[in-house]
Design an enzyme around this catalytic site. Structure first.
Site, PDB file in Angstrom:
ATOM      1  N   ARG A 128      16.594  15.395 -20.232  1.00  0.00           N
ATOM      2  CA  ARG A 128      15.173  15.759 -20.163  1.00  0.00           C
ATOM      3  C   ARG A 128      14.999  17.091 -19.459  1.00  0.00           C
ATOM      4  O   ARG A 128      15.832  17.485 -18.642  1.00  0.00           O
ATOM      5  CB  ARG A 128      14.369  14.684 -19.447  1.00  0.00           C
ATOM      6  N   GLU A 236       5.125  13.539 -13.530  1.00  0.00           N
ATOM      7  CA  GLU A 236       5.289  14.423 -12.367  1.00  0.00           C
ATOM      8  C   GLU A 236       5.120  15.897 -12.733  1.00  0.00           C
ATOM      9  O   GLU A 236       4.694  16.715 -11.910  1.00  0.00           O
ATOM     10  CB  GLU A 236       6.661  14.168 -11.745  1.00  0.00           C
ATOM     11  N   ARG A 240       7.351  16.218 -19.674  1.00  0.00           N
ATOM     12  CA  ARG A 240       8.775  15.920 -19.563  1.00  0.00           C
ATOM     13  C   ARG A 240       9.239  15.756 -21.010  1.00  0.00           C
ATOM     14  O   ARG A 240       8.785  14.823 -21.693  1.00  0.00           O
ATOM     15  CB  ARG A 240       9.016  14.642 -18.768  1.00  0.00           C
ATOM     16  N   CYS A 283       8.028  19.410  -8.279  1.00  0.00           N
ATOM     17  CA  CYS A 283       8.959  19.134  -7.190  1.00  0.00           C
ATOM     18  C   CYS A 283      10.018  20.233  -7.145  1.00  0.00           C
ATOM     19  O   CYS A 283      10.656  20.524  -8.168  1.00  0.00           O
ATOM     20  CB  CYS A 283       9.627  17.777  -7.407  1.00  0.00           C
ATOM     21  N   THR A 285      12.875  20.151  -6.231  1.00  0.00           N
ATOM     22  CA  THR A 285      14.220  19.684  -6.587  1.00  0.00           C
ATOM     23  C   THR A 285      14.539  19.943  -8.059  1.00  0.00           C
ATOM     24  O   THR A 285      15.692  19.956  -8.442  1.00  0.00           O
ATOM     25  CB  THR A 285      14.385  18.160  -6.349  1.00  0.00           C
ATOM     26  N   ARG A 292      17.705  17.372 -16.480  1.00  0.00           N
ATOM     27  CA  ARG A 292      18.537  16.274 -15.993  1.00  0.00           C
ATOM     28  C   ARG A 292      19.168  15.599 -17.197  1.00  0.00           C
ATOM     29  O   ARG A 292      18.468  15.101 -18.073  1.00  0.00           O
ATOM     30  CB  ARG A 292      17.702  15.269 -15.194  1.00  0.00           C
ATOM     31  N   ARG A 324      23.375   6.980  -9.740  1.00  0.00           N
ATOM     32  CA  ARG A 324      22.313   6.050  -9.333  1.00  0.00           C
ATOM     33  C   ARG A 324      22.366   4.806 -10.214  1.00  0.00           C
ATOM     34  O   ARG A 324      23.131   4.744 -11.169  1.00  0.00           O
ATOM     35  CB  ARG A 324      20.931   6.709  -9.382  1.00  0.00           C
ATOM     36  N   GLU A 329      15.382   6.220 -10.322  1.00  0.00           N
ATOM     37  CA  GLU A 329      15.557   6.710  -8.958  1.00  0.00           C
ATOM     38  C   GLU A 329      15.565   5.539  -7.958  1.00  0.00           C
ATOM     39  O   GLU A 329      14.741   4.637  -8.060  1.00  0.00           O
ATOM     40  CB  GLU A 329      14.395   7.650  -8.633  1.00  0.00           C
TER      41      GLU A 329
HETATM   42  N1  ARG Z   1       9.042  13.687  -3.047  1.00  0.00           N
HETATM   43  C1  ARG Z   1      10.218  12.898  -2.979  1.00  0.00           C
HETATM   44  C2  ARG Z   1      11.057  13.365  -1.820  1.00  0.00           C
HETATM   45  O1  ARG Z   1      10.799  14.409  -1.296  1.00  0.00           O
HETATM   46  C3  ARG Z   1      10.972  12.912  -4.283  1.00  0.00           C
HETATM   47  C4  ARG Z   1      12.011  13.975  -4.480  1.00  0.00           C
HETATM   48  C5  ARG Z   1      12.824  13.998  -5.744  1.00  0.00           C
HETATM   49  N2  ARG Z   1      12.397  13.161  -6.800  1.00  0.00           N
HETATM   50  C6  ARG Z   1      11.528  13.486  -7.729  1.00  0.00           C
HETATM   51  N3  ARG Z   1      11.201  12.596  -8.624  1.00  0.00           N
HETATM   52  N4  ARG Z   1      11.039  14.706  -7.799  1.00  0.00           N
HETATM   53  O2  ARG Z   1      11.963  12.671  -1.418  1.00  0.00           O
END
Ligand code: ARG
Length: 372
Positions: A128, A236, A240, A283, A285, A292, A324, A329
């Site tokens: 994704r 999110e 996606r 996010c 990350t 991913r 995981r 998650e």
């Molecule tokens: N906001 C969460 C944290 O800071 C999620 C981080 C990663 N996961 C995500 N689905 N973006 O731990």
């Protein structure tokens, strides 16, 4: 309306709260890099914006990142805080430039797990990418009406896609009263099939980030006729975009995503992107490739029949992979020690490199699993 200074954590001073979190939760990157002097240097309007970005990390001290961008411009406007967090998470030392290149072209052909072992001919594979459209605020800052407007825009694009025999399929909306609205039973079945996303309003991180607000308005999913190309709307990230298949051919999975993404991109406004951070995501990350790629591997020996993921997580680290459970998650291993394997890196690696890492890493894990 009260100012967010008051609403963040019961009116207590934000800097004191963050100092406490830093001491109690050293893994919270927002708290680790929050700098009081920088914070004090901001005018009130910018402080308000910053509060919204870091609210999730304050209200959920166990956060790993602890921040969600609310607008694509946040990455530039709040760089003094966000950049060190991004460098830390993505393992980019201060002496290296942050840069994102894209490469979907380097041949990833031949990544066929069945060729490695016939027992791998039917694994669940998924890749994704997160995408956001610069013309809208990121999901954390959207209003109910902008969520609906966004969904309407996408429904138009999907209707074009559905005319194309390569795609076909349907759009399933969670928006009450939408002409594409699905009933609860259909929604439940789509979740069970791992196609649709879960009720986000139960996720405390997303909730504090404003991302699950107005649930379920403006949320839905496009799914192709062959069920292998899926686009989530209003999770999110704005979008996606993913390919999912059971089988063994990672190359085919990757090209299905690429082809679908290119076709979709022609039908909607531009995706938000920066040279340094690549595709901009809610996010931090997910920045960079925002990709991913994962597969489910049965590793009963390495996971002690699914009872212990710690050992395999360490082994996988050397292969640049994260492990995981198969329930998404924070979940644990499934029956028979089935785990979800995915390359850790998102930023500073190309799409083709991620696929290569997934293929080579899972081959390596598989041979460890089957050693002696
Ligand atoms: N906001 C969460 C944290 O800071 C999620 C981080 C990663 N996961 C995500 N689905 N973006 O731990």
């Amino acid at each position: 309306m009260t100012s967010s200074l008051e609403t963040v954590g019961n009116g207590e001073d934000v800097t004191t709260q963050i100092r406490d979190i830093r001491a109690a939760q050293p893994g919270n990157l927002m708290a680790r890099y929050f700098d009081e002097a920088y914070y004090c240097s901001l005018d009130e309007a910018k402080r308000e914006r910053l509060h919204k970005i870091i609210r999730s990390g304050i209200e959920n001290p166990d956060s790993q990142m602890g921040a969600y961008a609310q607008n694509c411009t946040d990455y530039e406007d709040f760089e003094p805080l966000l950049e060190p967090m991004i460098r830390d998470y993505h393992n980019i030392s201060d002496d290296r430039l942050i840069a994102q290149e894209h490469d979907w072209a380097t041949p990833t052909s031949g990544y066929n797990l069945e060729g490695v072992d016939a027992r791998l001919k039917d694994v669940s594979m998924r890749v994704r990418v997160g995408r956001n459209i610069g013309a809208f605020p990121l999901p954390g800052a959207m209003t109910k009406s902008s969520r609906l407007e966004f969904e309407t825009l996408l429904i138009e694009a999907f209707s074009v896609l559905m005319e194309d025999p390569e795609f076909g399929g349907e759009y399933l909306s969670l928006t009450p009263g939408s002409s594409c609205e699905i009933d609860e039973e259909t929604y439940r079945r789509r979740i069970e099939a791992h196609q649709m996303f879960k009720d986000m309003s139960g996720d405390p991180y997303l909730e504090s980030g404003g991302i699950s607000s107005d649930w379920p308005y403006g949320r839905g999913m496009y799914i192709s006729g062959s069920q292998d190309f899926i686009v989530w709307v209003g999770e999110e990230d704005h979008l996606r975009v993913m390919s999912m298949k059971r089988g063994s051919d990672l190359s085919a999975l990757f090209s299905r995503l690429h082809g679908g993404l290119e076709t979709l991109a022609k039908l909607i406004p531009d995706f938000a992107h920066s040279e340094r951070y690549g595709y901009l995501t809610s996010c931090p990350t997910n920045l960079g490739s925002a990709m991913r790629a994962s597969l489910h591997l049965p590793l009963p020996n390495l996971t002690k029949e699914g009872r212990d993921l710690e050992h395999v997580k360490e082994t996988a680290l050397d292969l640049s992979l994260a492990v995981r459970g198969v329930g998404g998650e924070h979940s644990e291993a499934g029956e028979g020690g089935i785990v979800d394997i995915s390359p850790r890196a998102r930023l500073g690696v190309t799409e083709a490199e991620i696929m290569q890492c997934l293929y080579e890493g899972s081959v390596a894990l598989w041979s460890l699993e089957n050693a002696n």
